[in-house]
Design an enzyme around this catalytic site. Sequence first.
Site, PDB file in Angstrom:
ATOM      1  N   PRO A   8      -4.838  -5.507   0.954  1.00  0.00           N
ATOM      2  CA  PRO A   8      -6.258  -5.350   1.249  1.00  0.00           C
ATOM      3  C   PRO A   8      -7.182  -5.604   0.058  1.00  0.00           C
ATOM      4  O   PRO A   8      -6.873  -5.205  -1.067  1.00  0.00           O
ATOM      5  CB  PRO A   8      -6.383  -3.898   1.719  1.00  0.00           C
ATOM      6  CG  PRO A   8      -5.072  -3.256   1.475  1.00  0.00           C
ATOM      7  CD  PRO A   8      -4.055  -4.332   1.314  1.00  0.00           C
ATOM      8  N   ASN A   9      -8.264  -6.252   0.363  1.00  0.00           N
ATOM      9  CA  ASN A   9      -9.379  -6.537  -0.558  1.00  0.00           C
ATOM     10  C   ASN A   9      -9.107  -7.650  -1.574  1.00  0.00           C
ATOM     11  O   ASN A   9     -10.018  -8.103  -2.258  1.00  0.00           O
ATOM     12  CB  ASN A   9      -9.845  -5.261  -1.286  1.00  0.00           C
ATOM     13  CG  ASN A   9     -10.321  -4.217  -0.296  1.00  0.00           C
ATOM     14  OD1 ASN A   9     -11.159  -4.521   0.544  1.00  0.00           O
ATOM     15  ND2 ASN A   9      -9.784  -3.006  -0.345  1.00  0.00           N
ATOM     16  N   ARG A  16     -15.233  -9.948  -6.349  1.00  0.00           N
ATOM     17  CA  ARG A  16     -14.933  -8.516  -6.385  1.00  0.00           C
ATOM     18  C   ARG A  16     -14.830  -8.047  -7.828  1.00  0.00           C
ATOM     19  O   ARG A  16     -13.883  -8.384  -8.534  1.00  0.00           O
ATOM     20  CB  ARG A  16     -13.597  -8.265  -5.677  1.00  0.00           C
ATOM     21  CG  ARG A  16     -13.171  -6.814  -5.677  1.00  0.00           C
ATOM     22  CD  ARG A  16     -11.772  -6.642  -5.117  1.00  0.00           C
ATOM     23  NE  ARG A  16     -11.384  -5.236  -5.137  1.00  0.00           N
ATOM     24  CZ  ARG A  16     -10.165  -4.794  -4.968  1.00  0.00           C
ATOM     25  NH1 ARG A  16      -9.174  -5.642  -4.740  1.00  0.00           N
ATOM     26  NH2 ARG A  16      -9.898  -3.495  -5.012  1.00  0.00           N
ATOM     27  N   TYR A  21     -11.326  -7.591 -12.190  1.00  0.00           N
ATOM     28  CA  TYR A  21     -10.330  -8.469 -11.559  1.00  0.00           C
ATOM     29  C   TYR A  21     -10.451  -9.946 -11.961  1.00  0.00           C
ATOM     30  O   TYR A  21      -9.645 -10.761 -11.521  1.00  0.00           O
ATOM     31  CB  TYR A  21     -10.427  -8.340 -10.028  1.00  0.00           C
ATOM     32  CG  TYR A  21     -10.087  -6.947  -9.548  1.00  0.00           C
ATOM     33  CD1 TYR A  21      -8.809  -6.430  -9.714  1.00  0.00           C
ATOM     34  CD2 TYR A  21     -11.049  -6.129  -8.948  1.00  0.00           C
ATOM     35  CE1 TYR A  21      -8.484  -5.151  -9.296  1.00  0.00           C
ATOM     36  CE2 TYR A  21     -10.739  -4.845  -8.521  1.00  0.00           C
ATOM     37  CZ  TYR A  21      -9.452  -4.366  -8.702  1.00  0.00           C
ATOM     38  OH  TYR A  21      -9.137  -3.097  -8.296  1.00  0.00           O
ATOM     39  N   ASN A  69       1.285  -7.924  -4.423  1.00  0.00           N
ATOM     40  CA  ASN A  69       0.204  -7.094  -4.923  1.00  0.00           C
ATOM     41  C   ASN A  69      -0.315  -6.322  -3.711  1.00  0.00           C
ATOM     42  O   ASN A  69      -1.078  -6.885  -2.903  1.00  0.00           O
ATOM     43  CB  ASN A  69      -0.915  -7.930  -5.552  1.00  0.00           C
ATOM     44  CG  ASN A  69      -2.010  -7.029  -6.137  1.00  0.00           C
ATOM     45  OD1 ASN A  69      -2.058  -5.826  -5.850  1.00  0.00           O
ATOM     46  ND2 ASN A  69      -2.886  -7.608  -6.946  1.00  0.00           N
ATOM     47  N   ALA A  72      -4.719  -1.342  -2.903  1.00  0.00           N
ATOM     48  CA  ALA A  72      -4.745   0.123  -2.947  1.00  0.00           C
ATOM     49  C   ALA A  72      -3.556   0.755  -2.216  1.00  0.00           C
ATOM     50  O   ALA A  72      -3.201   1.910  -2.484  1.00  0.00           O
ATOM     51  CB  ALA A  72      -6.057   0.629  -2.356  1.00  0.00           C
ATOM     52  N   GLU A  93       6.428  -6.443  -8.222  1.00  0.00           N
ATOM     53  CA  GLU A  93       5.090  -5.890  -7.929  1.00  0.00           C
ATOM     54  C   GLU A  93       4.146  -6.389  -9.023  1.00  0.00           C
ATOM     55  O   GLU A  93       4.503  -6.343 -10.205  1.00  0.00           O
ATOM     56  CB  GLU A  93       5.203  -4.354  -7.979  1.00  0.00           C
ATOM     57  CG  GLU A  93       3.898  -3.602  -7.895  1.00  0.00           C
ATOM     58  CD  GLU A  93       4.115  -2.099  -8.176  1.00  0.00           C
ATOM     59  OE1 GLU A  93       5.270  -1.661  -8.431  1.00  0.00           O
ATOM     60  OE2 GLU A  93       3.111  -1.374  -8.179  1.00  0.00           O
ATOM     61  N   HIS A  95      -0.038  -6.493 -10.452  1.00  0.00           N
ATOM     62  CA  HIS A  95      -1.431  -6.040 -10.386  1.00  0.00           C
ATOM     63  C   HIS A  95      -2.246  -6.818 -11.399  1.00  0.00           C
ATOM     64  O   HIS A  95      -1.815  -6.987 -12.541  1.00  0.00           O
ATOM     65  CB  HIS A  95      -1.540  -4.542 -10.688  1.00  0.00           C
ATOM     66  CG  HIS A  95      -0.753  -3.718  -9.727  1.00  0.00           C
ATOM     67  ND1 HIS A  95      -1.194  -3.488  -8.445  1.00  0.00           N
ATOM     68  CD2 HIS A  95       0.459  -3.134  -9.832  1.00  0.00           C
ATOM     69  CE1 HIS A  95      -0.279  -2.772  -7.806  1.00  0.00           C
ATOM     70  NE2 HIS A  95       0.743  -2.561  -8.613  1.00  0.00           N
ATOM     71  N   SER A  97      -5.246  -5.886 -12.632  1.00  0.00           N
ATOM     72  CA  SER A  97      -5.853  -4.970 -13.603  1.00  0.00           C
ATOM     73  C   SER A  97      -4.794  -4.064 -14.217  1.00  0.00           C
ATOM     74  O   SER A  97      -3.680  -3.944 -13.694  1.00  0.00           O
ATOM     75  CB  SER A  97      -6.919  -4.120 -12.904  1.00  0.00           C
ATOM     76  OG  SER A  97      -6.312  -3.242 -11.967  1.00  0.00           O
ATOM     77  N   ARG A 102      -6.986   3.019 -15.652  1.00  0.00           N
ATOM     78  CA  ARG A 102      -8.120   3.223 -14.744  1.00  0.00           C
ATOM     79  C   ARG A 102      -8.093   4.647 -14.164  1.00  0.00           C
ATOM     80  O   ARG A 102      -7.584   5.564 -14.805  1.00  0.00           O
ATOM     81  CB  ARG A 102      -8.083   2.134 -13.660  1.00  0.00           C
ATOM     82  CG  ARG A 102      -8.205   0.711 -14.261  1.00  0.00           C
ATOM     83  CD  ARG A 102      -8.150  -0.354 -13.198  1.00  0.00           C
ATOM     84  NE  ARG A 102      -9.282  -0.223 -12.271  1.00  0.00           N
ATOM     85  CZ  ARG A 102      -9.317  -0.816 -11.078  1.00  0.00           C
ATOM     86  NH1 ARG A 102      -8.302  -1.575 -10.691  1.00  0.00           N
ATOM     87  NH2 ARG A 102     -10.356  -0.646 -10.287  1.00  0.00           N
TER      88      ARG A 102
HETATM   89  C1  DQA Z   1      -4.865  -3.863  -7.795  1.00  0.00           C
HETATM   90  C2  DQA Z   1      -5.060  -2.444  -8.307  1.00  0.00           C
HETATM   91  C3  DQA Z   1      -5.262  -1.470  -7.168  1.00  0.00           C
HETATM   92  O1  DQA Z   1      -5.470  -0.153  -7.669  1.00  0.00           O
HETATM   93  C4  DQA Z   1      -6.494  -1.867  -6.365  1.00  0.00           C
HETATM   94  O2  DQA Z   1      -6.668  -0.997  -5.280  1.00  0.00           O
HETATM   95  C5  DQA Z   1      -6.443  -3.284  -5.929  1.00  0.00           C
HETATM   96  C6  DQA Z   1      -5.992  -4.300  -6.877  1.00  0.00           C
HETATM   97  C7  DQA Z   1      -4.804  -4.897  -8.948  1.00  0.00           C
HETATM   98  O3  DQA Z   1      -4.395  -6.017  -8.691  1.00  0.00           O
HETATM   99  O4  DQA Z   1      -5.167  -4.594 -10.081  1.00  0.00           O
HETATM  100  O5  DQA Z   1      -6.858  -3.623  -4.823  1.00  0.00           O
HETATM  101  O6  DQA Z   1      -3.637  -3.922  -7.095  1.00  0.00           O
END
Ligand code: DQA
Length: 153
Positions: A8-9, A16, A21, A69, A72, A93, A95, A97, A102
């Site tokens: 998601p997102n 974003r 990011y 990835n 959240a 996995e 990410h 960020s 954080r």
């Molecule tokens: C994320 C880190 C997560 O905490 C966040 O909710 C994301 C992106 C990252 O790629 O840094 O959606 O997975």
Amino acid sequence: MILLVNGPNLSQLGSRDPAIYGTATLAEVVEAARLEHADLEAFNAESEGDLVARLHAARGDGTTGVLINPGALTHYSYALADALELLTVPKVEVHLSQTHARESFRRHSVVSPVVNVTITGAGLFGYRLAVLAVLELQRRATATPPRSPGAAR
Ligand code: DQA
């Protein structure tokens, strides 16, 4: 085929929170990963169920490694963790960020215990590292172990 799954997102990358990011879009992130391995299928979804279903399908569609990835969902989706656990191929996995620097809820991943490698905080380049990690894990799984001296033939 390596399967790259984004949760998601991540579809909103580019606009974003660029300070966190970066400015690359999801399409550019996928392109970066493909630089390391052309045979890569990208899948992204906003909902947990769609992600779980794609991981189930990966058990029989020729997927040889998974990069994920989970967005959240990383921090609370036991359903996603269970689906990943079912897969026996190398799993990484990733990410964008540095989640450990954080908010406190981002410091815990329920997915990490069921993957081989976690890469966090390297931005776009992290996806390339993740592909390299999958390729290395595949290589190790197929390499013939050296015969130890004195071992029976
Ligand atoms: C994320 C880190 C997560 O905490 C966040 O909710 C994301 C992106 C990252 O790629 O840094 O959606 O997975």
